[in-house]
Design a protein around this motif. Structure first.
Motif, PDB file in Angstrom:
ATOM      1  N   TYR A  53       0.954  -0.812  -0.233  1.00  0.00           N
ATOM      2  CA  TYR A  53       0.042   0.358   0.101  1.00  0.00           C
ATOM      3  C   TYR A  53       0.505   1.212   0.106  1.00  0.00           C
ATOM      4  O   TYR A  53       0.448   2.017  -1.026  1.00  0.00           O
ATOM      5  CB  TYR A  53      -0.751   0.077   1.146  1.00  0.00           C
ATOM      6  N   GLU A  55       3.980   1.506  -0.826  1.00  0.00           N
ATOM      7  CA  GLU A  55       4.321   1.263  -2.891  1.00  0.00           C
ATOM      8  C   GLU A  55       3.930   2.646  -3.131  1.00  0.00           C
ATOM      9  O   GLU A  55       4.562   3.435  -4.257  1.00  0.00           O
ATOM     10  CB  GLU A  55       5.254   0.710  -3.209  1.00  0.00           C
ATOM     11  N   LYS A  56       2.299   1.546  -3.797  1.00  0.00           N
ATOM     12  CA  LYS A  56       1.864   1.840  -4.089  1.00  0.00           C
ATOM     13  C   LYS A  56       1.243   3.400  -4.283  1.00  0.00           C
ATOM     14  O   LYS A  56       1.250   4.592  -4.838  1.00  0.00           O
ATOM     15  CB  LYS A  56       0.394   1.519  -4.349  1.00  0.00           C
ATOM     16  N   ARG A  57       1.046   4.123  -2.838  1.00  0.00           N
ATOM     17  CA  ARG A  57       0.859   5.063  -2.487  1.00  0.00           C
ATOM     18  C   ARG A  57       2.367   6.433  -3.054  1.00  0.00           C
ATOM     19  O   ARG A  57       1.881   7.611  -3.582  1.00  0.00           O
ATOM     20  CB  ARG A  57       0.298   5.730  -1.401  1.00  0.00           C
ATOM     21  N   THR A  58       2.618   5.924  -3.011  1.00  0.00           N
ATOM     22  CA  THR A  58       4.128   7.199  -3.142  1.00  0.00           C
ATOM     23  C   THR A  58       4.825   7.062  -5.084  1.00  0.00           C
ATOM     24  O   THR A  58       4.780   7.845  -5.342  1.00  0.00           O
ATOM     25  CB  THR A  58       6.137   6.006  -2.258  1.00  0.00           C
ATOM     26  N   LYS A  59       3.925   5.935  -4.979  1.00  0.00           N
ATOM     27  CA  LYS A  59       4.119   5.937  -6.590  1.00  0.00           C
ATOM     28  C   LYS A  59       3.135   7.595  -7.685  1.00  0.00           C
ATOM     29  O   LYS A  59       3.584   7.487  -8.318  1.00  0.00           O
ATOM     30  CB  LYS A  59       4.091   4.367  -6.951  1.00  0.00           C
ATOM     31  N   SER A  60       1.694   6.477  -6.572  1.00  0.00           N
ATOM     32  CA  SER A  60       1.045   7.358  -7.238  1.00  0.00           C
ATOM     33  C   SER A  60       1.277   8.848  -6.912  1.00  0.00           C
ATOM     34  O   SER A  60       0.805   9.891  -7.683  1.00  0.00           O
ATOM     35  CB  SER A  60      -0.411   7.683  -6.533  1.00  0.00           C
ATOM     36  N   ARG A  61       1.725   8.956  -5.822  1.00  0.00           N
ATOM     37  CA  ARG A  61       1.541  10.851  -5.259  1.00  0.00           C
ATOM     38  C   ARG A  61       3.010  11.416  -6.260  1.00  0.00           C
ATOM     39  O   ARG A  61       3.024  12.321  -6.983  1.00  0.00           O
ATOM     40  CB  ARG A  61       2.727  10.716  -3.849  1.00  0.00           C
ATOM     41  N   ASP A  62       3.892  10.510  -6.318  1.00  0.00           N
ATOM     42  CA  ASP A  62       5.037  10.659  -7.648  1.00  0.00           C
ATOM     43  C   ASP A  62       4.327  11.169  -8.782  1.00  0.00           C
ATOM     44  O   ASP A  62       5.004  11.927  -9.350  1.00  0.00           O
ATOM     45  CB  ASP A  62       5.812  10.192  -7.544  1.00  0.00           C
ATOM     46  N   HIS A  63       3.251  10.302  -9.172  1.00  0.00           N
ATOM     47  CA  HIS A  63       2.878  10.591 -10.805  1.00  0.00           C
ATOM     48  C   HIS A  63       2.538  11.499 -10.908  1.00  0.00           C
ATOM     49  O   HIS A  63       1.956  11.992 -11.574  1.00  0.00           O
ATOM     50  CB  HIS A  63       1.863   8.999 -10.957  1.00  0.00           C
ATOM     51  N   HIS A  64       1.409  12.256 -10.051  1.00  0.00           N
ATOM     52  CA  HIS A  64       0.789  13.189 -10.114  1.00  0.00           C
ATOM     53  C   HIS A  64       1.399  14.448  -9.703  1.00  0.00           C
ATOM     54  O   HIS A  64       0.749  15.611  -9.637  1.00  0.00           O
ATOM     55  CB  HIS A  64      -0.643  13.119  -9.260  1.00  0.00           C
TER      56      HIS A  64
END
Length: 80
Positions: A53, A55-64
Motif C-alpha cells: 500500500y 509503495e503504491k501510494r508513493t508511486k501515485s503521489r510522484d506520478h501526480h
C-alpha cells in the motif's frame, strides 16, 4: 478489511504468506474462530499488504506531482 488477495495483485513474498493463511483456514476451520491464525494474519497485514500500500501510494503521489510542477512553474523553468 484487507484488499483483494488474488495472486497477480501481490508480490511473491506476500503470496507465500497469503497462501499459508488460506491453507490454515482450510485445514483448521474451527481454530480460526478462536484466533489461532492471528500471527499469520498480522504478518500478512503488516509485512505485505501495508508495504504494498505504501509503495503504491508513493508511486501515485510522484506520478501526480509531475503535472502539477509543470503547471505551477514558469515557462522558462519548464524548458530547462
Amino acid at each position: 478489511m484487507h484488499p483483494d488477495l488474488l495472486p497477480h495483485l501481490h508480490t511473491e513474498e506476500c503470496n507465500i504468506v497469503i497462501n499459508l493463511l488460506k491453507e490454515y483456514h482450510i485445514n483448521h476451520s474451527i481454530r480460526k474462530f478462536f484466533g489461532h491464525c492471528n500471527d499469520l494474519d498480522q504478518a500478512m497485514r503488516n509485512k505485505c499488504l501495508k508495504n504494498e500500500y505504501m509503495e503504491k501510494r508513493t508511486k501515485s503521489r510522484d506520478h501526480h506531482a509531475r503535472p502539477q510542477k509543470r503547471l505551477f512553474n514558469s515557462p522558462e523553468e519548464s524548458e530547462k
